[in-house]
Design an enzyme around this catalytic site. Structure first.
Site, PDB file in Angstrom:
ATOM      1  N   ASP A   1       0.848  -1.198   0.000  1.00  0.00           N
ATOM      2  CA  ASP A   1       0.000   0.000   0.000  1.00  0.00           C
ATOM      3  C   ASP A   1       0.882   1.246   0.000  1.00  0.00           C
ATOM      4  O   ASP A   1       1.977   1.245   0.558  1.00  0.00           O
ATOM      5  CB  ASP A   1      -0.908  -0.004   1.241  1.00  0.00           C
ATOM      6  CG  ASP A   1      -2.128   0.866   1.089  1.00  0.00           C
ATOM      7  OD1 ASP A   1      -3.249   0.328   1.068  1.00  0.00           O
ATOM      8  OD2 ASP A   1      -1.968   2.125   0.998  1.00  0.00           O
TER       9      ASP A   1
ATOM     10  N   ASP B   1       3.887   1.573  -4.148  1.00  0.00           N
ATOM     11  CA  ASP B   1       2.982   2.238  -5.085  1.00  0.00           C
ATOM     12  C   ASP B   1       2.805   1.282  -6.267  1.00  0.00           C
ATOM     13  O   ASP B   1       3.786   0.945  -6.948  1.00  0.00           O
ATOM     14  CB  ASP B   1       3.618   3.561  -5.540  1.00  0.00           C
ATOM     15  CG  ASP B   1       2.739   4.322  -6.528  1.00  0.00           C
ATOM     16  OD1 ASP B   1       1.814   3.726  -7.112  1.00  0.00           O
ATOM     17  OD2 ASP B   1       2.994   5.528  -6.722  1.00  0.00           O
ATOM     18  N   VAL B   2       1.572   0.857  -6.518  1.00  0.00           N
ATOM     19  CA  VAL B   2       1.373  -0.159  -7.559  1.00  0.00           C
ATOM     20  C   VAL B   2       1.736   0.333  -8.956  1.00  0.00           C
ATOM     21  O   VAL B   2       1.900  -0.467  -9.872  1.00  0.00           O
ATOM     22  CB  VAL B   2      -0.076  -0.713  -7.577  1.00  0.00           C
ATOM     23  CG1 VAL B   2      -0.345  -1.600  -6.379  1.00  0.00           C
ATOM     24  CG2 VAL B   2      -1.110   0.389  -7.712  1.00  0.00           C
TER      25      VAL B   2
ATOM     26  N   ASN C   1      -6.414  -4.811  -5.690  1.00  0.00           N
ATOM     27  CA  ASN C   1      -7.474  -3.998  -5.078  1.00  0.00           C
ATOM     28  C   ASN C   1      -7.182  -2.501  -5.117  1.00  0.00           C
ATOM     29  O   ASN C   1      -8.114  -1.696  -5.186  1.00  0.00           O
ATOM     30  CB  ASN C   1      -7.669  -4.464  -3.627  1.00  0.00           C
ATOM     31  CG  ASN C   1      -8.444  -3.476  -2.804  1.00  0.00           C
ATOM     32  OD1 ASN C   1      -9.669  -3.417  -2.861  1.00  0.00           O
ATOM     33  ND2 ASN C   1      -7.733  -2.650  -2.035  1.00  0.00           N
TER      34      ASN C   1
ATOM     35  N   TYR D   1     -13.058   7.015 -14.540  1.00  0.00           N
ATOM     36  CA  TYR D   1     -13.127   5.874 -13.615  1.00  0.00           C
ATOM     37  C   TYR D   1     -13.820   4.696 -14.295  1.00  0.00           C
ATOM     38  O   TYR D   1     -13.337   3.559 -14.236  1.00  0.00           O
ATOM     39  CB  TYR D   1     -13.887   6.295 -12.361  1.00  0.00           C
ATOM     40  CG  TYR D   1     -13.992   5.213 -11.307  1.00  0.00           C
ATOM     41  CD1 TYR D   1     -12.896   4.860 -10.528  1.00  0.00           C
ATOM     42  CD2 TYR D   1     -15.197   4.556 -11.066  1.00  0.00           C
ATOM     43  CE1 TYR D   1     -12.991   3.882  -9.546  1.00  0.00           C
ATOM     44  CE2 TYR D   1     -15.302   3.573 -10.096  1.00  0.00           C
ATOM     45  CZ  TYR D   1     -14.197   3.240  -9.333  1.00  0.00           C
ATOM     46  OH  TYR D   1     -14.287   2.263  -8.367  1.00  0.00           O
TER      47      TYR D   1
ATOM     48  N   LYS E   1     -12.255   0.959 -15.074  1.00  0.00           N
ATOM     49  CA  LYS E   1     -12.793  -0.299 -14.541  1.00  0.00           C
ATOM     50  C   LYS E   1     -13.278  -1.220 -15.669  1.00  0.00           C
ATOM     51  O   LYS E   1     -13.240  -2.444 -15.534  1.00  0.00           O
ATOM     52  CB  LYS E   1     -13.909  -0.004 -13.536  1.00  0.00           C
ATOM     53  CG  LYS E   1     -13.406   0.679 -12.263  1.00  0.00           C
ATOM     54  CD  LYS E   1     -12.362  -0.182 -11.543  1.00  0.00           C
ATOM     55  CE  LYS E   1     -11.911   0.409 -10.227  1.00  0.00           C
ATOM     56  NZ  LYS E   1     -10.949  -0.449  -9.516  1.00  0.00           N
TER      57      LYS E   1
ATOM     58  N   THR F   1     -16.433   2.736   2.605  1.00  0.00           N
ATOM     59  CA  THR F   1     -14.992   2.669   2.906  1.00  0.00           C
ATOM     60  C   THR F   1     -14.464   4.096   3.108  1.00  0.00           C
ATOM     61  O   THR F   1     -15.140   5.069   2.734  1.00  0.00           O
ATOM     62  CB  THR F   1     -14.214   2.034   1.726  1.00  0.00           C
ATOM     63  OG1 THR F   1     -14.334   2.912   0.590  1.00  0.00           O
ATOM     64  CG2 THR F   1     -14.720   0.658   1.375  1.00  0.00           C
TER      65      THR F   1
HETATM   66  N1  NAD Z   1     -15.834   1.475  -2.132  1.00  0.00           N
HETATM   67  C1  NAD Z   1     -16.598   1.359  -3.211  1.00  0.00           C
HETATM   68  O1  NAD Z   1     -17.779   1.800  -3.245  1.00  0.00           O
HETATM   69  C2  NAD Z   1     -16.066   0.690  -4.445  1.00  0.00           C
HETATM   70  C3  NAD Z   1     -16.970   0.386  -5.470  1.00  0.00           C
HETATM   71  C4  NAD Z   1     -16.497  -0.226  -6.621  1.00  0.00           C
HETATM   72  C5  NAD Z   1     -15.149  -0.552  -6.724  1.00  0.00           C
HETATM   73  N2  NAD Z   1     -14.301  -0.233  -5.705  1.00  0.00           N
HETATM   74  C6  NAD Z   1     -12.883  -0.570  -5.885  1.00  0.00           C
HETATM   75  O2  NAD Z   1     -12.408  -1.282  -4.775  1.00  0.00           O
HETATM   76  C7  NAD Z   1     -11.029  -0.963  -4.536  1.00  0.00           C
HETATM   77  C8  NAD Z   1     -10.833  -0.527  -3.094  1.00  0.00           C
HETATM   78  O3  NAD Z   1     -11.686   0.565  -2.820  1.00  0.00           O
HETATM   79  P1  NAD Z   1     -11.849   1.173  -1.341  1.00  0.00           P
HETATM   80  O4  NAD Z   1     -13.191   1.806  -1.332  1.00  0.00           O
HETATM   81  O5  NAD Z   1     -11.493   0.185  -0.312  1.00  0.00           O
HETATM   82  O6  NAD Z   1     -10.734   2.333  -1.403  1.00  0.00           O
HETATM   83  P2  NAD Z   1     -10.038   3.173  -0.205  1.00  0.00           P
HETATM   84  O7  NAD Z   1      -9.665   4.482  -0.826  1.00  0.00           O
HETATM   85  O8  NAD Z   1     -10.876   3.178   1.010  1.00  0.00           O
HETATM   86  O9  NAD Z   1      -8.716   2.340   0.036  1.00  0.00           O
HETATM   87  C9  NAD Z   1      -7.813   2.167  -1.031  1.00  0.00           C
HETATM   88  C10 NAD Z   1      -6.460   1.743  -0.532  1.00  0.00           C
HETATM   89  O10 NAD Z   1      -5.608   1.665  -1.694  1.00  0.00           O
HETATM   90  C11 NAD Z   1      -4.411   2.364  -1.428  1.00  0.00           C
HETATM   91  N3  NAD Z   1      -3.867   2.875  -2.683  1.00  0.00           N
HETATM   92  C12 NAD Z   1      -4.350   3.870  -3.471  1.00  0.00           C
HETATM   93  N4  NAD Z   1      -3.552   4.078  -4.518  1.00  0.00           N
HETATM   94  C13 NAD Z   1      -2.518   3.201  -4.390  1.00  0.00           C
HETATM   95  C14 NAD Z   1      -1.361   2.942  -5.148  1.00  0.00           C
HETATM   96  N5  NAD Z   1      -1.056   3.659  -6.254  1.00  0.00           N
HETATM   97  N6  NAD Z   1      -0.518   1.955  -4.737  1.00  0.00           N
HETATM   98  C15 NAD Z   1      -0.794   1.244  -3.613  1.00  0.00           C
HETATM   99  N7  NAD Z   1      -1.870   1.465  -2.842  1.00  0.00           N
HETATM  100  C16 NAD Z   1      -2.716   2.436  -3.232  1.00  0.00           C
HETATM  101  C17 NAD Z   1      -4.793   3.470  -0.453  1.00  0.00           C
HETATM  102  O11 NAD Z   1      -3.668   3.939   0.288  1.00  0.00           O
HETATM  103  C18 NAD Z   1      -5.822   2.757   0.424  1.00  0.00           C
HETATM  104  O12 NAD Z   1      -5.229   2.086   1.519  1.00  0.00           O
HETATM  105  C19 NAD Z   1     -10.677   0.116  -5.575  1.00  0.00           C
HETATM  106  O13 NAD Z   1     -10.066  -0.493  -6.693  1.00  0.00           O
HETATM  107  C20 NAD Z   1     -12.022   0.685  -5.949  1.00  0.00           C
HETATM  108  O14 NAD Z   1     -12.034   1.264  -7.236  1.00  0.00           O
HETATM  109  C21 NAD Z   1     -14.724   0.383  -4.578  1.00  0.00           C
END
Ligand code: NAD
Length: 255
Positions: free
Chosen positions: A47, A67-68, A93, A157, A161, A192
């Site tokens: 992360d 950083d991914v 993720n 976005y 996706k 989240t």
């Molecule tokens: N929460 C939702 O409603 C939702 C809906 C559809 C899809 N998603 C997808 O689920 C995944 C997780 O979402 P979430 O809501 O838990 O997000 P969040 O923002 O609450 O957490 C994301 C985590 O990813 C980390 N991160 C961000 N960019 C990064 C990078 N470049 N390298 C490494 N780590 C990185 C952040 O530090 C954080 O810990 C995402 O891919 C998001 O698009 C979420």
């Protein structure tokens, strides 16, 4: 291959398996990491968050700042994750959210960054991990229902996706012969830290956003563990014959 008389507890037993979860310091990634650990896997979380080590340790995972979008950092994190045993499970993720606004105003830099983090990085992480999977494995990508239907102000976005959906289908074909299954989860709105950040301005503007979040046929607000349970299914032997699938987990909102 699991015999027909395999018990349920054997089918969801991840004992002896090694997992790497990106963006697992919080939100959906942390919930997935917890479920994988509960099922017996050894989990490393990569992360951006500088506190990832402490955050991950709190629920029994190893945390690596990564950083991914930086493939060298990803390789280093995968080396840490596979210190004791080759990688079996990867959960792509990490992702960023649509603070986009109208497509008429989006800059090229913004669109490029969104695609780089949300799609290109999943490509690179999958490639690097698959090269380290010696005994087959399972990859789960986080897509979104935004990939499956249109919506105003989230075009970059949505495109990112949709790219994840396409990668999932393509990689399932390419990696299947190596014993690697590739699937994706398309969550609806999940409560989240990332989502709360996006919704705060709307809530401050008087919108009853919490009511809208639960406005799906099931009538409950999506929680990170709803997605974690789906991920657990996909990486376990319960899903031995499931690959190239996009599992929508949204309380029925896109039905
Ligand atoms: N929460 C939702 O409603 C939702 C809906 C559809 C899809 N998603 C997808 O689920 C995944 C997780 O979402 P979430 O809501 O838990 O997000 P969040 O923002 O609450 O957490 C994301 C985590 O990813 C980390 N991160 C961000 N960019 C990064 C990078 N470049 N390298 C490494 N780590 C990185 C952040 O530090 C954080 O810990 C995402 O891919 C998001 O698009 C979420």
């Amino acid at each position: 291959m699991a015999a027909p008389d395999t018990t349920l507890s054997e089918l969801i037993d991840l004992g002896g398996r090694t997992a790497f979860v990106t963006g697992g310091a919080k939100g959906i990634g942390a919930a997935i990491a917890r479920r994988l650990i509960e099922a017996g896997a050894t989990v490393t979380v990569g992360d951006l968050d500088p506190d990832v080590s402490g955050l991950a340790e709190a629920f029994g995972a190893r945390g690596v700042v990564c950083d991914v979008t930086d493939t060298v950092a990803v390789q280093a994190a995968l080396d840490v994750a596979s210190t004791d045993k080759p990688i079996d499970i990867v959960v792509n993720n990490a992702g960023i959210f649509p603070t986009t606004g109208p497509m008429l105003e989006a800059t090229d830099e913004f669109v490029h960054h969104m695609l780089d983090v949300n799609v290109r990085a999943q490509y690179s992480v999958s490639r690097e991990a698959a090269n380290r999977m010696s005994g087959g494995g399972s990859i789960v990508n986080l897509a979104s229902i935004a990939a499956l239907r249109g919506g105003a102000n989230i075009s970059a976005y949505s495109a990112s996706k949709a790219g994840v959906v396409a990668l999932t289908h393509a990689f399932a074909h390419e990696l299947g012969p190596r014993g690697i299954r590739v699937n994706a989860i398309a969550p609806g709105i999940i409560d989240t830290p990332g989502v709360q950040e996006q919704l705060e301005p709307l809530r401050a503007g008087g919108l009853d956003i919490d009511k809208q979040i639960a406005a799906n046929p099931v009538g409950i607000a999506g929680q990170p563990d709803h997605i974690a349970r789906a991920a657990l299914f996909l990486v376990s032997d319960l899903a031995e014959f499931v690959s190239g699938h996009i599992l929508v987990v949204d309380g029925g909102s896109t039905a």
